[in-house]
Design a protein around this motif. Structure first.
Motif, PDB file in Angstrom:
ATOM      1  N   ASP A   1      44.849  47.320  52.642  1.00 19.86           N
ATOM      2  CA  ASP A   1      45.358  47.915  51.389  1.00 19.86           C
ATOM      3  C   ASP A   1      46.804  47.838  50.810  1.00 19.86           C
ATOM      4  O   ASP A   1      46.962  48.149  49.804  1.00 19.86           O
ATOM      5  N   TYR A   2      47.722  47.570  51.584  1.00 18.68           N
ATOM      6  CA  TYR A   2      48.966  47.546  51.371  1.00 18.68           C
ATOM      7  C   TYR A   2      49.387  46.379  50.684  1.00 18.68           C
ATOM      8  O   TYR A   2      49.014  45.020  51.005  1.00 18.68           O
TER       9      TYR A   2
ATOM     10  N   ARG B   1      44.988  35.580  47.020  1.00 25.10           N
ATOM     11  CA  ARG B   1      44.408  36.200  45.964  1.00 25.10           C
ATOM     12  C   ARG B   1      43.012  36.741  46.326  1.00 25.10           C
ATOM     13  O   ARG B   1      42.436  37.696  45.605  1.00 25.10           O
ATOM     14  N   ASN B   2      42.493  36.412  47.415  1.00 28.15           N
ATOM     15  CA  ASN B   2      41.193  36.846  48.050  1.00 28.15           C
ATOM     16  C   ASN B   2      41.158  37.688  49.097  1.00 28.15           C
ATOM     17  O   ASN B   2      40.317  38.446  49.702  1.00 28.15           O
ATOM     18  N   PHE B   3      42.634  38.279  49.437  1.00 24.92           N
ATOM     19  CA  PHE B   3      42.898  39.340  50.280  1.00 24.92           C
ATOM     20  C   PHE B   3      42.466  40.919  50.077  1.00 24.92           C
ATOM     21  O   PHE B   3      41.754  41.421  50.582  1.00 24.92           O
ATOM     22  N   PRO B   4      42.967  41.289  48.668  1.00 22.94           N
ATOM     23  CA  PRO B   4      42.598  42.700  48.368  1.00 22.94           C
ATOM     24  C   PRO B   4      41.033  42.883  48.234  1.00 22.94           C
ATOM     25  O   PRO B   4      40.502  42.190  47.635  1.00 22.94           O
TER      26      PRO B   4
ATOM     27  N   GLU C   1      46.093  43.944  41.875  1.00 21.46           N
ATOM     28  CA  GLU C   1      45.717  43.143  40.714  1.00 21.46           C
ATOM     29  C   GLU C   1      46.707  41.976  40.674  1.00 21.46           C
ATOM     30  O   GLU C   1      46.292  40.948  40.289  1.00 21.46           O
ATOM     31  N   LYS C   2      47.874  42.164  40.845  1.00 21.71           N
ATOM     32  CA  LYS C   2      49.077  40.926  40.759  1.00 21.71           C
ATOM     33  C   LYS C   2      48.558  39.900  41.913  1.00 21.71           C
ATOM     34  O   LYS C   2      48.308  38.604  41.543  1.00 21.71           O
TER      35      LYS C   2
END
Length: 392
Positions: A29-30, A162-165, A36-37
């Motif tokens: 989550d870091y 972009r698909n990590f969070p 969002e960015k």
């Protein structure tokens, strides 16, 4: 002065990106600039994100030094299928679609079991899968082979920043449980403990069961690296191949397909077109002849009370599928007749020939009754019926 600052900022940016990626290995989550960015970044392969997959695949080469034993191989096979059930029965049919219910403690256990698959946390998995159904085979679908190509849909998409969070707003029903959020945030914890447990088991067997000819490193290579790599690619086949190969029974808005081969590899997930037609059912193999091992195991768990409330396929959907199969059979027969006109003439000849043959057999078996003698004119009528063959 501003140009110096901009150059300094440019020099810091790559290091900042790399340090953020490494930090996310331990705390998913870091983010340095907010999730969002990251989700607004363009799709591209991130080298640092690739390192875990490279490490996982390279670990399979350890077999060169550890060798092989029957016990290690069968352990790898068993862990593949057991953890494939964890992917399909837990991450997919429970966390993504809530097709059955369990207790809160049971839910926590399911999340732990799912963590052994090394496919990130349950909430991240569920978020991406729900997003996939919402935008299946559209531009926003992260792993559509029709939009992004085969390799990207198979493995490339998971290496993109972009698909990590995890978008917790899309899994609010799960994010309200802090224990699930913890496991999702620190998603490396369970895989590390799992790998350590496999190594420890191998070390114990080397000491107390030397006849099995295995050890800690050998079991780690086969039971963790090889089995997990195969598990990842087996799961990824649904993203990359279940929208390319197979048959479409239902007319869904995407190109999902049913494949018996993929259903075997993934314990039932290959009935993908069925699933996209009705996502809420516990079973993906809608009909008895569609093998769905995950569903059979879930039924067994329901019989002992660990889970309950398995959701059935509505009869209207089943009827729709049967009608579609019927129409497909008629169309296939019509196409075959057009492609092979000799078959049409043959079909006309066969019924007529069969009727003639049957009539000939029946005629040859007829026994004409003998004319009764005068002395027997007043016999009982039942005696006369015994003189006549019933087939006459």
């Amino acid at each position: 002065m501003s140009s110096v600052a901009s150059r300094s900022s440019a020099r810091r940016t790559p290091w900042r990106t790399i340090s953020t990626a490494f930090a996310q290995w331990f705390d998913s989550d870091y983010t340095s600039d907010g999730p969002e960015k990251m989700r607004q970044e363009p799709d591209r392969v991130d080298v640092v994100r690739c390192l875990p997959f490279i490490f996982l695949h390279l670990g399979c080469l350890g077999v060169i030094w550890t060798g092989v034993s029957s016990f290690a191989v069968w352990t790898a096979v068993a862990l593949y299928f057991v953890r494939m059930f964890f992917v399909t029965g837990i991450y997919h049919r429970y966390f993504s679609h809530k097709t059955y219910s369990t207790s809160r403690f049971g839910q926590f256990l399911l999340a732990v079991f799912g963590g052994t698959t090394v496919q990130r946390g349950a909430l991240w998995w569920a978020y991406h899968h729900r997003h996939h159904h919402q935008h299946s085979d559209e531009a926003e679908d992260a792993h559509s082979p029709h939009v992004h190509g085969f390799l990207w849909s198979h493995i490339g998409w998971i290496t993109s920043r972009r698909n990590f969070p995890t978008d917790y707003s899309k899994v609010k029903d799960l994010a309200k449980f802090p224990e699930l959020v913890f496991l999702n945030r620190f998603d490396l914890l369970v895989p590390l403990l799992f790998a350590a447990g496999i190594y420890g088991l191998g070390a114990l067997l080397a000491t107390f069961a030397p006849g099995l000819h295995t050890n800690g490193l050998q079991l780690l290579v086969w039971g963790f690296f090889i089995s997990t790599t195969a598990l990842f690619h087996g799961t990824a086949c649904i993203n990359s191949m279940a929208h390319l190969m197979g048959r479409r029974r239902f007319k869904t808005t995407d190109d999902s397909r049913n494949s018996f081969i993929l259903a075997i590899i993934t314990l039932g997930e290959g009935w993908h077109n069925n699933h996209h037609r009705y996502q809420s059912a516990t079973r993906n193999g809608f009909y008895w002849w569609e093998m769905d091992i995950t569903y059979y195991v879930l039924k067994a768990l329901a019989s002992v009370g660990f889970i309950w409330g398995l959701k059935a396929v509505p009869s209207s959907v089943l009827n729709e599928g049967e009608e579609a199969d019927h129409r497909a059979s008629i169309l296939a027969a019509q196409r075959a007749a057009l492609a092979h006109p000799e078959f049409s003439a043959f079909k006309k000849v066969v019924p007529a020939a069969a009727a003639i043959a049957l009539a000939t057999v029946q005629a040859s078996s007829v026994q004409v009754p003998k004319r009764p003698e005068r002395a027997a004119l007043h016999r009982d009528v039942t005696e006369r019926t015994h003189d006549i063959d019933p087939q006459a």
